[in-house]
Design a protein around this motif. Structure first.
Motif, PDB file in Angstrom:
ATOM      1  N   UNK A 121       0.862  -1.190   0.000  1.00 27.77           N
ATOM      2  CA  UNK A 121       0.000   0.000   0.000  1.00 27.77           C
ATOM      3  C   UNK A 121       0.892   1.232   0.000  1.00 27.77           C
ATOM      4  N   UNK A 122       0.542   2.218  -0.814  1.00 31.42           N
ATOM      5  CA  UNK A 122       1.269   3.484  -0.756  1.00 31.42           C
ATOM      6  C   UNK A 122       0.279   4.649  -0.719  1.00 31.42           C
ATOM      7  N   UNK A 123       0.719   5.724  -0.051  1.00 30.25           N
ATOM      8  CA  UNK A 123      -0.020   6.983  -0.050  1.00 30.25           C
ATOM      9  C   UNK A 123       0.438   7.773  -1.260  1.00 30.25           C
ATOM     10  N   UNK A 124      -0.392   7.823  -2.278  1.00 28.45           N
ATOM     11  CA  UNK A 124      -0.057   8.515  -3.520  1.00 28.45           C
ATOM     12  C   UNK A 124      -1.337   8.704  -4.311  1.00 28.45           C
ATOM     13  N   UNK A 125      -1.223   9.463  -5.398  1.00 30.78           N
ATOM     14  CA  UNK A 125      -2.380   9.693  -6.251  1.00 30.78           C
ATOM     15  C   UNK A 125      -2.012   9.391  -7.689  1.00 30.78           C
ATOM     16  N   UNK A 126      -2.850   8.625  -8.354  1.00 28.83           N
ATOM     17  CA  UNK A 126      -2.670   8.352  -9.778  1.00 28.83           C
ATOM     18  C   UNK A 126      -3.178   9.554 -10.560  1.00 28.83           C
ATOM     19  N   UNK A 127      -2.331  10.108 -11.413  1.00 28.84           N
ATOM     20  CA  UNK A 127      -2.703  11.273 -12.209  1.00 28.84           C
ATOM     21  C   UNK A 127      -2.842  10.961 -13.696  1.00 28.84           C
ATOM     22  N   UNK A 128      -2.374   9.791 -14.116  1.00 31.70           N
ATOM     23  CA  UNK A 128      -2.525   9.393 -15.515  1.00 31.70           C
ATOM     24  C   UNK A 128      -2.513   7.865 -15.597  1.00 31.70           C
ATOM     25  N   UNK A 129      -3.301   7.359 -16.528  1.00 30.48           N
ATOM     26  CA  UNK A 129      -3.309   5.931 -16.850  1.00 30.48           C
ATOM     27  C   UNK A 129      -2.937   5.829 -18.317  1.00 30.48           C
ATOM     28  N   UNK A 130      -1.850   5.160 -18.593  1.00 29.38           N
ATOM     29  CA  UNK A 130      -1.232   5.211 -19.916  1.00 29.38           C
ATOM     30  C   UNK A 130      -1.562   3.961 -20.723  1.00 29.38           C
ATOM     31  N   UNK A 131      -2.173   4.171 -21.887  1.00 30.50           N
ATOM     32  CA  UNK A 131      -2.602   3.078 -22.752  1.00 30.50           C
ATOM     33  C   UNK A 131      -1.816   3.061 -24.062  1.00 30.50           C
ATOM     34  N   UNK A 132      -1.606   1.851 -24.556  1.00 30.53           N
ATOM     35  CA  UNK A 132      -1.165   1.644 -25.930  1.00 30.53           C
ATOM     36  C   UNK A 132      -2.241   0.799 -26.596  1.00 30.53           C
ATOM     37  N   UNK A 133      -3.000   1.391 -27.502  1.00 29.75           N
ATOM     38  CA  UNK A 133      -4.101   0.667 -28.122  1.00 29.75           C
ATOM     39  C   UNK A 133      -5.147   0.277 -27.086  1.00 29.75           C
ATOM     40  N   UNK A 134      -5.448  -1.009 -27.023  1.00 32.33           N
ATOM     41  CA  UNK A 134      -6.481  -1.471 -26.091  1.00 32.33           C
ATOM     42  C   UNK A 134      -5.882  -2.085 -24.835  1.00 32.33           C
ATOM     43  N   UNK A 135      -4.712  -1.594 -24.447  1.00 28.97           N
ATOM     44  CA  UNK A 135      -4.034  -2.161 -23.284  1.00 28.97           C
ATOM     45  C   UNK A 135      -3.446  -1.047 -22.415  1.00 28.97           C
ATOM     46  N   UNK A 136      -3.647  -1.145 -21.098  1.00 34.40           N
ATOM     47  CA  UNK A 136      -2.972  -0.235 -20.171  1.00 34.40           C
ATOM     48  C   UNK A 136      -1.555  -0.730 -19.948  1.00 34.40           C
ATOM     49  N   UNK A 137      -0.600   0.165 -20.100  1.00 29.17           N
ATOM     50  CA  UNK A 137       0.802  -0.181 -19.893  1.00 29.17           C
ATOM     51  C   UNK A 137       1.294   0.193 -18.500  1.00 29.17           C
ATOM     52  N   UNK A 138       0.823   1.361 -18.015  1.00 28.81           N
ATOM     53  CA  UNK A 138       1.376   1.897 -16.770  1.00 28.81           C
ATOM     54  C   UNK A 138       0.443   2.950 -16.205  1.00 28.81           C
TER      55      UNK A 138
END
Length: 398
Positions: free
Chosen positions: A181-198
Motif C-alpha cells: 500500500x502506498x499513499x499517492x495519487x494516480x494522475x494518468x493511466x497510460x494506454x497503448x491501443x487497447x491495453x494499459x501499460x502503466x
C-alpha cells in the motif's frame, strides 16, 4: 506521498478502501496466483471514503437472484470471519445483528412487488416472510400502520454488522500477505491501443502494470476517464442521524424502510435513521456540506408518524457520506472494459457496497487470477452493459 518499492506490478489497484482492500486480500487467497500487487490510496486516513460513512447493513431482500446470492455469501463471510481470515485468535469474531429489514408497502402495487420478491428470496433459501398488516402489528405493536397494506421481513442473516472491522482486517491481512500500500495519487493511466501499460503518480513516478483495478468509489468516473473510458458513476449525498428516544421501544427495531424513503433501525441503545435528499443531484467529490433541514422537514416527521413513541427524540450525531451512485440502473458495474481488457472495474454499488464486498472482491480476484468467475457467476453485473443499454433489473433499491 510515497514511492512504490518496484517499477512494475502485476496488479495496480486504484483506491484502498473497502473494494481496493477486498480485491487485494482475495488476490492473496487465489491458489496459483503469486503476482505483485500495489494499492494506491490518495487519502490513507479514509476520512471521506464511502466506507467510513457506511451504516454497515446487509440484506437478502433483493428481487434479483444474483444480488441475493451475493448477500448470502456476505452473511456467511461475516459469521465465519475468523475462519476466512486464517483462524488466528487475533482476528475478531464479527456479529451479524439480525434485526432484519422491514419493507413497508402502502399501495397494492408495491405489496405485490414485495410478495413477488419474497417468493424469489424463499426459493433461494432466504427466510423472508410476507406479512399482513395484522401480522406486522402483532410482532411490532409500536408501528402506526393505517396506511400500510403489507410488508416483507427477514430475521435470519439480515441486519447490520461491524463493517469498519471487516475493512480493517481486509487491509491489514492483505499487507501481511505481501500486498504493498502506498499513499499517492494516480494522475494518468497510460494506454497503448487497447491495453494499459502503466500508471503515473503525482510525483511523476511511472509504474508499469499488467492489470489496473478501478476501486475508486465515488471517483470511479474520474479514474476511468484517465484511461479514456466512461462509467455512469458519481457521488450522491446520503444523510444519517443517530438519535435518542425519551420513550425507548421495548424490543429491537428492524431496519424499517418507510414508503417515504426514510429508513430507521436500532443502533445499540440509540436509533439510526437516514434518507436521500428529495432533490438528489450528482455532487462534487469534496462536497460534504450538511443540509440540516432534512431532519426537521423529512426524517423526524416520518419517524414520529410511523412510530408515535418517537415523538420525543433528540439527535446525538449526524453525518453525510457519498454513495458511488450508478445512474444507469443503481447496481454494481464489475468486470473488464471491452475496449481495454486489462482495465477492471469494481464500481457503482449505489449503497450496496459494504455488504457485497466479500463476494465481489472474491469474484474480481478470480477474474484477475483465472480469467473467469469461479465461485459465483457475477457476469450479470458486467460493466459493459451500460454502453449496451442492457439494464440489471432490481426492484429493491433503497
Amino acid at each position: 506521498m510515497q514511492t512504490p518499492a518496484h517499477p512494475s506490478y502485476d496488479v495496480v489497484i486504484i483506491g484502498g478502501a473497502i473494494y481496493g482492500s477486498s480485491v487485494a486480500w482475495w488476490l492473496t487467497q487465489m491458489k496459483g496466483f503469486d503476482g505483485k500487487v500495489l494499492v494506491v490510496e490518495r487519502d490513507p486516513t479514509y476520512s471521506f471514503a464511502s466506507t467510513s460513512h457506511t451504516n454497515s447493513c446487509i440484506r437478502q431482500q433483493f428481487s434479483n437472484a444474483t444480488n441475493i446470492q451475493v448477500s448470502q455469501f456476505g452473511a456467511e463471510f461475516i459469521k465465519n470471519f475468523r475462519d476466512f481470515m486464517g483462524g488466528s485468535e487475533e482476528v475478531p469474531h464479527l456479529t451479524l445483528q439480525s434485526y432484519g429489514y422491514m419493507y413497508l408497502a402502502d399501495t397494492p402495487e408495491f405489496a405485490a412487488t414485495l410478495k413477488e420478491a419474497q417468493t424469489i428470496q424463499e426459493s433461494l433459501g432466504a427466510a423472508t416472510k410476507h406479512l399482513s398488516r395484522d401480522e406486522i402489528a402483532e410482532a411490532y405493536p409500536f408501528y402506526q400502520l393505517d396506511d400500510v397494506l403489507g410488508a416483507n421481513h427477514n430475521l435470519v442473516d439480515e441486519g447490520y454488522f461491524d463493517g469498519g472491522t471487516m475493512f480493517d482486517w481486509f487491509k491489514r491481512s492483505a499487507r501481511a500477505n505481501g500486498v504493498e500500500y502506498i499513499h499517492a495519487e494516480v494522475t494518468a493511466i497510460n494506454r497503448t491501443g487497447n491495453n494499459v501499460d502503466s500508471v503515473t503518480l503525482s510525483d511523476g513516478t511511472v509504474v508499469a502494470c499488467g492489470t489496473v483495478v478501478n476501486a475508486s468509489g465515488p471517483r470511479a468516473a474520474a479514474t476511468a476517464k484517465m484511461a479514456g473510458l466512461d462509467i455512469p458513476v458519481a457521488p450522491r449525498k446520503r444523510y444519517t442521524f443517530i438519535f435518542d428516544a425519551a420513550q425507548p421501544l421495548d424490543r429491537d427495531l428492524p431496519l424499517t424502510i418507510d414508503p417515504s424513503g426514510v429508513h430507521m433501525r436500532s443502533e445499540g441503545k440509540y436509533y439510526l435513521a437516514g434518507c436521500p435528499p428529495d432533490e438528489d443531484p450528482d455532487v462534487a467529490f469534496d462536497d460534504f456540506a450538511f443540509d440540516h433541514s432534512i431532519w426537521e422537514n423529512k426524517v423526524w416527521p416520518t419517524v414520529a408518524s410511523r412510530i408515535p413513541q418517537f415523538e420525543a427524540i433528540k439527535v446525538i450525531n449526524e453525518w453525510v457520506g457519498h454513495y458511488a451512485f450508478n445512474s444507469f440502473d443503481q447496481n454494481a458495474l464489475v468486470g473488464r472494459a471491452e475496449e481495454c481488457p486489462n482495465f477492471v472495474f469494481v464500481n457503482g454499488f449505489s449503497g450496496h457496497g459494504l455488504q457485497q464486498s466479500p463476494a465481489m472482491g472474491r469474484g474480481v480476484a478470480e477474474l484477475i487470477a483465472y480469467g473467469e468467475y469461479r465461485s459465483l457467476d457475477l457476469s450479470a453485473f458486467d460493466v459493459n452493459r451500460a454502453a449496451h443499454k442492457k439494464h440489471f433489473l432490481e426492484t429493491a433499491v433503497i
